[in-house]
Structure formats: structure tokens, C-alpha cells
Enzyme design. Structure first.
Site, mmCIF file in Angstrom:
data_model
loop_
_atom_site.group_PDB
_atom_site.id
_atom_site.type_symbol
_atom_site.label_atom_id
_atom_site.label_comp_id
_atom_site.label_asym_id
_atom_site.label_seq_id
_atom_site.Cartn_x
_atom_site.Cartn_y
_atom_site.Cartn_z
ATOM 1 N N CYS A 92 18.302 15.869 15.899
ATOM 2 C CA CYS A 92 17.846 17.255 16.050
ATOM 3 C C CYS A 92 18.984 18.217 16.373
ATOM 4 O O CYS A 92 18.859 19.427 16.158
ATOM 5 C CB CYS A 92 16.796 17.341 17.156
ATOM 6 S SG CYS A 92 15.291 16.424 16.807
ATOM 7 N N HIS A 368 10.430 23.192 13.494
ATOM 8 C CA HIS A 368 11.712 22.559 13.803
ATOM 9 C C HIS A 368 12.250 21.830 12.569
ATOM 10 O O HIS A 368 12.008 20.635 12.396
ATOM 11 C CB HIS A 368 11.484 21.594 14.975
ATOM 12 C CG HIS A 368 12.650 20.770 15.387
ATOM 13 N ND1 HIS A 368 13.963 21.106 15.139
ATOM 14 C CD2 HIS A 368 12.694 19.572 16.056
ATOM 15 C CE1 HIS A 368 14.758 20.168 15.634
ATOM 16 N NE2 HIS A 368 14.012 19.231 16.180
ATOM 17 N N CYS A 398 17.593 18.842 22.786
ATOM 18 C CA CYS A 398 17.630 17.384 22.858
ATOM 19 C C CYS A 398 17.834 16.807 21.467
ATOM 20 O O CYS A 398 17.492 17.417 20.458
ATOM 21 C CB CYS A 398 16.343 16.841 23.472
ATOM 22 S SG CYS A 398 14.846 17.258 22.564
#
EC number: 2.3.1.9
Length: 412
Positions: A92, A368, A398
């Protein structure tokens, strides 16, 4: 040390990441990324033969996203062949890491003009069998499993909420506020400076606004959703009958997980791309550009792989220490809403004023697109600092495996 400046940023709208349902899902990842690279070039009159590198984030580099997406995207955008390209994966954190790496090469005096960013077509990740990446708890790597019995991120989110005593209601209240803020920002045009409409190859409009937000979300509606990760936690993941619950109990034997996250308190699955133009002071002057911000400090942190969503707090502390700043010196924060518990824990641990963090909503509402999100957050932060006439901002997020990159920027 040479300064690294942010000259400009742009991003696509985020389309729902489901084939047949999302407005961008029929496009190739190279085409979607080329949309922002071309827009960045056109907006700033870039001589693309002078671009030293395109540093591109993409987490799932398989199938259509394989074969150095950064280089292929630059070529698809019509960049000069002398503009090199590379693709990286920090899960991510890929788009933010691309930005950090681009800034670092400029600050080291090795490059003058770098475009950083990323793309992720979550629709392809879900639909194309070739893109089914090996999971973190893969049975083929028993050695790693014994060292670090990692589970899916959703189960990590529920484990952290249990450990921290953060209730389902608190997470749902956070999610409703994310939706409200995103809706307010969209209705008032707060994203318009950076948003680039995506046009189909035939010239028709594909998408010109973020597709994922659900502004009518209510606490009552969220209360009716079933937990998203409870059933999956009990499914066998190898031939020995091991489940994800077995792994988390091996890592945390005394923990009895409360399953609290669901679709409404988790980040949206979307398609999207973003790009940032980074340059040295000499390149800014030479090209007649106006720098909007400078990179103050960057950091990376590793944390528990078993509770892999907890690294943003130490990452923020580390980058502030490197910058010689305190939390009070930061006007606005962007912390990726991978799950509601990530940002809620960040707020509680660091005692952040809620009016200073994710002020225009976050990934719960907007989605996302993994490889692009970090670059999106940098641009969103800069736009809002300018709109409010504020000075400094911090971005962190994160990443799987227990990591977090972090970045502090300061307006010029």
C-alpha cells in the site's frame, strides 16, 4: 544537500474496482497511468527528454500490471524515449515510496527532474486469474510462516481494534465522518485543481469525479452490515486444515478477536493513478516553473508483521524527529484509511485533533488504489494546505508486512 521541490500533482478520479461496474475498469493500467503523465507534461510544458526518471508504484505487478509499468506508462504517454522508468512495490505504501525515492535522488544531487507516482487497477487484480498474487500466509513458505504467522489485513484490523479496545461503533462513527468530509470536498470543488478527467480512446468521457463515495451512509445503515472478515478467518488455507485464526492465535495466543470491520469501515476497492512532478531548484529556475512545496524529511519504519497496520505511528514519530519538528508544527495530516482502526488508533495514540487529519475524507469514502494512493495523499495534502493558507503537512500509511513510509512537506 539539494532541495527537492514539488512543482505539480495530478490524479485521476477513482473508479469502482469491479469489472462491469466501475467506469475505469475496461481500461488498461498503462492507459490510465498515461492519462496523468500526459496531463502533468501538458500542464507544465515539460520537455520529457529532460525527465531523468519516472518512479512508479504498483503493488500487484502481474498480468496487465507486469513488465515495468512505469516505463511502459511513460512510453504510452508519449514521453521521449530518454525518460527512463522503474516500478516498485511496497504494498500500500508504493506510491508514497515512489515519491520518497524520487525526492531522495534529487536531494542527493543525482537527478534534476523526476516524476513519481503510481497506478493500481484493482478491477484487474480481482478479475484476471493471472493477477492472483501469492498471499502473505502462503503455505509454500512454511519457514516465513513459522517466523511470522501473518494473516490478512482485515483480520489484523480486527485484532488491533480488539487489543486497543476500539469499538465497532467508534469505527463506524469514523467512517460516517469520512464519507461526510469527502462529500463536502467534492461538492465544493476541493479536488478540482489536481483531478484529471479520464477520456476513453474514442474521445468519450470515462469518468470525471470520484465514483466510490456513498454520501448517504448512516450509522444505522452501517450497523446492519455483517463483519467482513470473520467467515474468511475460519477457512482452511492449506491442506493441513490451518486457518487464519490458527495463525493469529499462534502469534497472539491470549487474544480472542472481536470481528468489527466490514465494507463500510474498510477502504474502497478502486482503480486510479496519480503523478507528482519533483525537481531541483536549478531545474525549477531553468524551466520557469513555480515550486509549490519542498520535501522536509522522509522516513521508513518496520513494525510487527503480525499486526501489520500499526507502523504509521512510529513512522510519523521518526519523520518528525528527522525534521526537527513536533506534532504541533504540523498543520494537516493525511493517514491512509486502509481500515478505520488505522487512523483512529493514530489519532488516539498521538492525541491528534480530528480537525487536522484527513480533512477531506479518506480511502473509506474515496477508495484505495494501492500503488497510487500515497501519491494521491501527497497531492491532496498540498492542495488543502494551499486552500487554507497553511504551512506544513505529514503523510503516512500502513503497508503489508508491517511497514510505513512517511513524508513531511512544507509550502514555499
Amino acid at each position: 544537500m539539494v532541495e527537492a521541490y514539488i512543482v505539480d500533482h495530478c490524479r485521476t478520479p477513482r473508479g469502482i474496482g469491479k469489472v462491469g461496474k466501475g467506469a475505469l475498469a475496461h481500461l488498461h493500467p498503462q492507459y490510465l497511468g498515461a492519462t496523468v503523465l500526459k496531463a502533468l507534461s501538458d500542464r507544465n510544458g515539460i520537455d520529457t527528454s529532460k525527465v531523468d526518471d519516472v518512479i512508479w508504484g504498483c503493488s500487484n505487478q502481474q498480468a496487465k500490471q507486469a513488465s515495468d509499468l512505469g516505463r511502459m506508462t511513460a512510453l504510452a504517454a508519449g514521453y521521449d524515449v530518454r525518460a527512463s522508468g522503474v516500478t516498485l512495490d511496497r504494498f500500500c505504501g508504493s506510491g508514497l515510496t515512489a515519491t520518497i525515492f524520487g525526492a531522495a535522488t534529487i536531494m542527493a544531487g543525482m537527478e534534476d527532474v523526476v516524476i513519481a507516482g503510481g497506478c493500481e487497477m484493482m478491477s484487474h487484480n480481482a478479475a484476471d486469474p493471472r493477477a492472483r498474487r501469492t498471499t502473505l500466509m502462503d503455505a509454500d513458505n512454511l519457514h516465513l510462516r513459522e517466523l511470522h504467522p501473518q494473516v490478512g489485513q482485515g483480520i489484523c484490523a480486527d485484532a488491533i481494534a480488539t487489543i486497543e479496545g476500539i469499538s465497532r461503533l467508534a469505527l463506524e462513527e469514523f467512517a460516517v465522518e469520512s464519507q461526510r468530509r469527502a462529500d463536502h470536498a467534492m461538492r465544493h470543488g476541493y479536488f478540482s485543481r489536481s483531478l484529471v478527467p479520464v477520456v476513453n480512446e474514442d474521445g468519450s468521457l470515462a469518468l470525471d469525479r470520484d465514483e466510490h463515495p456513498r454520501p448517504n451512509t448512516t450509522l444505522q445503515g452501517l450497523a446492519g452490515l455483517n463483519p467482513a472478515f470473520e467467515a474468511g478467518a475460519a477457512i482452511d488455507i492449506d491442506e493441513n486444515g490451518t486457518t487464519q485464526l490458527d495463525l493469529i492465535r499462534r502469534a497472539l495466543p491470549d487474544l480472542e478477536i472481536s470481528f468489527v470491520h466490514h465494507a463500510g469501515t474498510s477502504s474502497g476497492v478502486v482503480d486510479g493513478a496519480a503523478a507528482i512532478l519533483l525537481a531541483s531548484p536549478d531545474a525549477v529556475a531553468r524551466n520557469g516553473w513555480k515550486a509549490r512545496a519542498r520535501i522536509v524529511a522522509t522516513a521508513n519504519v518496520g513494525d510487527s508483521p503480525e499486526l501489520m497496520l500499526n507502523a504509521p505511528v512510529p513512522a510519523a514519530q521518526k519523520v518528525l524527529a528527522k525534521a526537527g519538528l513536533t506534532l504541533d508544527d504540523i498543520d494537516l495530516f493525511e493517514v491512509n484509511e486502509a481500515f478505520a482502526v488505522v487512523t483512529e488508533k493514530f489519532i488516539r495514540d498521538l492525541k491528534i485533533d480530528r480537525d487536522r487529519i484527513n480533512v477531506n475524507g479518506g480511502a473509506i469514502a474515496l477508495g484505495h488504489p494501492i500503488g497510487a494512493t500515497g501519491a494521491i495523499l501527497v497531492g491532496t495534502l498540498l492542495d488543502e494546505l494551499e486552500r487554507r493558507d497553511l504551512k506544513r503537512g505529514l503523510v503516512t500509511m500502513c503497508a503489508a508486512g508491517g511497514m510505513a513510509p512517511a513524508l513531511v512537506i512544507e509550502r514555499i
